[in-house]
Design a protein around this motif. Structure first.
Motif, PDB file in Angstrom:
ATOM      1  N   GLY A   1    -114.435 -42.524  52.714  1.00  0.00           N
ATOM      2  CA  GLY A   1    -114.889 -41.593  51.781  1.00  0.00           C
ATOM      3  C   GLY A   1    -114.808 -40.180  51.875  1.00  0.00           C
ATOM      4  O   GLY A   1    -115.090 -39.372  50.951  1.00  0.00           O
ATOM      5  N   GLY A   2    -114.355 -39.941  53.283  1.00  0.00           N
ATOM      6  CA  GLY A   2    -114.013 -38.396  53.353  1.00  0.00           C
ATOM      7  C   GLY A   2    -112.654 -37.854  52.598  1.00  0.00           C
ATOM      8  O   GLY A   2    -112.594 -36.787  52.672  1.00  0.00           O
ATOM      9  N   PHE A   3    -111.869 -38.826  52.314  1.00  0.00           N
ATOM     10  CA  PHE A   3    -110.738 -38.419  51.507  1.00  0.00           C
ATOM     11  C   PHE A   3    -111.089 -37.863  50.180  1.00  0.00           C
ATOM     12  O   PHE A   3    -110.269 -37.087  49.743  1.00  0.00           O
ATOM     13  CB  PHE A   3    -109.923 -39.669  51.193  1.00  0.00           C
ATOM     14  CG  PHE A   3    -108.830 -39.985  52.473  1.00  0.00           C
ATOM     15  CD1 PHE A   3    -109.182 -40.105  53.464  1.00  0.00           C
ATOM     16  CD2 PHE A   3    -107.585 -40.206  51.895  1.00  0.00           C
ATOM     17  CE1 PHE A   3    -108.515 -40.340  54.555  1.00  0.00           C
ATOM     18  CE2 PHE A   3    -106.500 -40.608  52.926  1.00  0.00           C
ATOM     19  CZ  PHE A   3    -107.089 -40.745  54.251  1.00  0.00           C
ATOM     20  N   THR A   4    -112.342 -38.470  49.403  1.00  0.00           N
ATOM     21  CA  THR A   4    -112.446 -37.934  47.927  1.00  0.00           C
ATOM     22  C   THR A   4    -112.602 -36.324  47.819  1.00  0.00           C
ATOM     23  O   THR A   4    -112.209 -35.787  47.036  1.00  0.00           O
ATOM     24  CB  THR A   4    -113.577 -38.899  47.514  1.00  0.00           C
ATOM     25  OG1 THR A   4    -113.402 -40.118  47.656  1.00  0.00           O
ATOM     26  CG2 THR A   4    -113.830 -38.280  46.079  1.00  0.00           C
ATOM     27  N   PRO A   5    -113.540 -36.132  48.486  1.00  0.00           N
ATOM     28  CA  PRO A   5    -113.714 -34.449  48.632  1.00  0.00           C
ATOM     29  C   PRO A   5    -112.367 -33.622  48.914  1.00  0.00           C
ATOM     30  O   PRO A   5    -112.257 -32.496  48.490  1.00  0.00           O
ATOM     31  CB  PRO A   5    -114.807 -34.063  49.583  1.00  0.00           C
ATOM     32  CG  PRO A   5    -115.054 -35.214  50.425  1.00  0.00           C
ATOM     33  CD  PRO A   5    -114.505 -36.322  49.606  1.00  0.00           C
ATOM     34  N   VAL A   6    -111.408 -34.375  49.876  1.00  0.00           N
ATOM     35  CA  VAL A   6    -110.192 -33.360  50.007  1.00  0.00           C
ATOM     36  C   VAL A   6    -109.560 -33.372  48.972  1.00  0.00           C
ATOM     37  O   VAL A   6    -108.685 -32.183  48.358  1.00  0.00           O
ATOM     38  CB  VAL A   6    -109.512 -34.174  51.263  1.00  0.00           C
ATOM     39  CG1 VAL A   6    -108.249 -33.610  51.562  1.00  0.00           C
ATOM     40  CG2 VAL A   6    -110.247 -34.391  52.855  1.00  0.00           C
ATOM     41  N   ILE A   7    -109.452 -34.507  48.044  1.00  0.00           N
ATOM     42  CA  ILE A   7    -108.617 -34.544  47.141  1.00  0.00           C
ATOM     43  C   ILE A   7    -109.279 -33.703  45.901  1.00  0.00           C
ATOM     44  O   ILE A   7    -108.551 -33.050  45.065  1.00  0.00           O
ATOM     45  CB  ILE A   7    -108.420 -35.853  46.402  1.00  0.00           C
ATOM     46  CG1 ILE A   7    -107.858 -36.801  47.662  1.00  0.00           C
ATOM     47  CG2 ILE A   7    -107.552 -36.037  45.277  1.00  0.00           C
ATOM     48  CD1 ILE A   7    -107.729 -38.293  47.807  1.00  0.00           C
ATOM     49  N   ALA A   8    -110.406 -33.718  45.771  1.00  0.00           N
ATOM     50  CA  ALA A   8    -111.100 -32.968  44.703  1.00  0.00           C
ATOM     51  C   ALA A   8    -111.037 -31.606  44.802  1.00  0.00           C
ATOM     52  O   ALA A   8    -111.093 -30.871  43.885  1.00  0.00           O
ATOM     53  CB  ALA A   8    -112.712 -33.491  44.722  1.00  0.00           C
ATOM     54  N   CYS A   9    -110.881 -30.745  45.944  1.00  0.00           N
ATOM     55  CA  CYS A   9    -110.737 -29.668  46.082  1.00  0.00           C
ATOM     56  C   CYS A   9    -109.263 -29.019  45.605  1.00  0.00           C
ATOM     57  O   CYS A   9    -108.471 -29.859  45.671  1.00  0.00           O
ATOM     58  CB  CYS A   9    -110.827 -29.242  47.677  1.00  0.00           C
ATOM     59  SG  CYS A   9    -112.087 -29.227  48.267  1.00  0.00           S
ATOM     60  N   ASP A  10    -109.390 -27.748  45.296  1.00  0.00           N
ATOM     61  CA  ASP A  10    -108.072 -27.397  44.664  1.00  0.00           C
ATOM     62  C   ASP A  10    -106.833 -27.201  45.601  1.00  0.00           C
ATOM     63  O   ASP A  10    -105.853 -27.434  45.419  1.00  0.00           O
ATOM     64  CB  ASP A  10    -108.307 -26.069  44.256  1.00  0.00           C
ATOM     65  CG  ASP A  10    -109.254 -25.802  43.256  1.00  0.00           C
ATOM     66  OD1 ASP A  10    -109.325 -26.770  42.241  1.00  0.00           O
ATOM     67  OD2 ASP A  10    -110.144 -24.963  43.274  1.00  0.00           O
ATOM     68  N   PHE A  11    -107.339 -26.710  46.847  1.00  0.00           N
ATOM     69  CA  PHE A  11    -106.432 -26.816  47.791  1.00  0.00           C
ATOM     70  C   PHE A  11    -106.926 -27.567  49.129  1.00  0.00           C
ATOM     71  O   PHE A  11    -108.123 -27.714  49.445  1.00  0.00           O
ATOM     72  CB  PHE A  11    -106.117 -25.348  48.482  1.00  0.00           C
ATOM     73  CG  PHE A  11    -106.068 -24.459  47.219  1.00  0.00           C
ATOM     74  CD1 PHE A  11    -104.784 -24.267  46.694  1.00  0.00           C
ATOM     75  CD2 PHE A  11    -106.951 -23.574  46.590  1.00  0.00           C
ATOM     76  CE1 PHE A  11    -104.582 -23.276  45.665  1.00  0.00           C
ATOM     77  CE2 PHE A  11    -106.847 -23.009  45.414  1.00  0.00           C
ATOM     78  CZ  PHE A  11    -105.485 -22.814  44.746  1.00  0.00           C
ATOM     79  N   ALA A  12    -105.897 -28.130  49.999  1.00  0.00           N
ATOM     80  CA  ALA A  12    -106.307 -28.810  51.269  1.00  0.00           C
ATOM     81  C   ALA A  12    -105.242 -28.039  52.211  1.00  0.00           C
ATOM     82  O   ALA A  12    -103.991 -28.178  52.142  1.00  0.00           O
ATOM     83  CB  ALA A  12    -106.240 -30.281  51.079  1.00  0.00           C
TER      84      ALA A  12
END
Ligand code: COA
Length: 274
Positions: free
Chosen positions: A118-129
Motif C-alpha cells: 500500500g506504500g506504492f499508492t502515494p508514490v504513484i499519486a504524487c506528481d514526481f517520485a
C-alpha cells in the motif's frame, strides 16, 4: 517545530517554501495504521491551506518510506469491527489517492529504504517520485496470500508497463530504487546520500514557478489521459482560457511583456519574473 500542525503518527517539517510530510512510525517501518491514515488526511488538508507551503514532499522517518498497511492494526485490528474498517479504508483511500492526486500544489514522493504494498499508492499519486538507488520496492501482497487491493493494482498500471505490473505483483519480487528509475516507476534515483539534496533542489525550482500555471498544467496532464482527442482539445482550450482569468498574478501577460517588450527573459531557458 513551531508554526506547523502536530500529529501523532505524522511529522511536518518546513524547509523554506517546501514542506516535508513524514510518515512517522519508524519503529514499525512506517507501516500505515488507521491513525496514520487519519493523520495524513489532516496533514494534507493543512498543507493545502498553508500559505507558506508551495511544494510538498512525502517521505518516511527512520530511513524507510513505508512498509505498507499495518497488518496488526489495519487488518487484524479492524477484522471484527466493520465500522472501524470502513473508517480506516476511507481515510487510507482519501489521502493516498484522492487528496494527493488532486493536490493543488506540486507533490514529490522521496523514497528511501523499504516501500511495500500500500506504500506504492502515494508514490504513484504524487506528481514526481525520486528514490535512493538502494531503496527496496515490493508488491508483497501475494507473498502473504492477498491481492494488491485498496487501489494498488490499478495504481501500478498507471505508471508501470503491463509486463512489469504483472511481473512484480504476481512474483512479489523486490526491485531497487535504481531499477525503479530505469523502468520509470520513479522519475530518477540517486545515491542515498544525495537523495534529500536532489529532491530539495528540484523542489526549489518548482517553488519559484507560477502556482496557477503549475496547478493548471498538472490538472491538464492528468485529466487528458482519460479523454479522446476531441474532448482533450476542447478541454485544453477551455482550461487555457480559464487560466488567463483565474491567475491572480497575471503571469501570462507579465511574461509576454518581459519577453517581447523588455527582452529580459527567454521562456525557453527559464522562468519569468513574478
Ligand atoms: N504491518 C505491521 N507491522 C509491521 C509491518 C507491517 N506492514 N512492517 C513492519 N512491521 C513491524 C514488525 O512487526 C516489527 O514490529 P515489532 O518490533 O513489534 O516486532 C517492526 O515493524 C520492525 O519490523 P521487522 O520485520 O523486525 O524489521 P526488518 O527491518 O527486519 O524488516 C520489512 C522490515 C519491511 C522487510 C518487514 O517488516 C516486512 O516484510 N514487513 C511487511 C511488509 C509488507 O509486506 N507490507 C505490505 C502489507 S500489504
Amino acid at each position: 517545530m513551531s508554526n506547523v500542525l502536530t500529529l501523532e503518527n505524522v511529522k511536518i517539517e518546513r524547509d523554506g517554501a517546501t514542506t516535508f510530510i513524514i510518515l512517522n512510525r519508524p519503529e514499525k517501518r512506517n507501516a500505515m495504521s488507521p491513525q496514520l491514515h487519519i493523520d495524513m488526511c489532516d496533514a494534507l488538508d493543512w498543507a493545502e491551506e498553508d500559505d507558506q507551503t508551495k511544494v510538498v514532499v512525502i517521505t518516511g522517518a527512520g530511513g524507510n518510506f513505508c512498509a505498507g498497511q499495518d497488518l496488526k492494526l489495519y487488518f487484524r485490528g479492524t477484522e471484527d469491527d466493520p465500522k472501524a474498517r470502513a473508517r480506516a479504508r476511507r481515510a487510507a483511500h482519501a489521502w493516498r489517492w484522492d487528496k494527493l492526486s488532486n493536490f493543488p500544489k506540486p507533490t514529490i514522493a522521496m523514497v528511501h529504504g523499504f516501500c511495500f504494498g500500500g506504500g506504492f499508492t502515494p508514490v504513484i499519486a504524487c506528481d514526481f517520485a525520486f528514490a535512493a538507488d538502494d531503496a527496496v520496492f515490493g508488491l508483497s501482497e501475494v507473498n502473504w496470500g492477498i491481492i494488491p487491493g485498496g487501489l494498488v493494482a490499478w495504481a501500478v498500471t498507471q505508471v508501470m508497463n503491463y509486463r512489469d505490473a504483472i511481473y512484480y505483483s504476481v512474483s512479489g519480487e523486490q526491485f531497487s530504487g535504481a531499477e525503479a528509475g530505469q523502468m520509470k516507476f520513479v522519475n530518477k534515483s540517486f545515491p542515498l546520500s544525495d537523495l534529500h539534496a536532489q529532491t530539495l533542489a528540484f523542489a526549489r525550482k518548482l517553488e519559484i514557478k507560477s502556482p496557477a500555471a503549475v496547478r493548471y498544467t498538472k490538472e491538464a496532464v492528468r485529466s487528458v489521459r482519460g479523454m479522446t482527442q476531441l474532448q482533450a482539445a476542447d478541454f485544453l482550450n477551455a482550461k487555457s482560457d480559464a487560466l488567463k482569468h483565474v491567475d491572480p498574478e497575471g503571469g501570462r501577460a507579465k511574461a509576454m511583456k518581459q519577453f517581447l517588450d523588455e527582452k529580459s527573459f527567454k521562456p525557453g531557458l527559464g522562468d519569468f519574473k513574478r
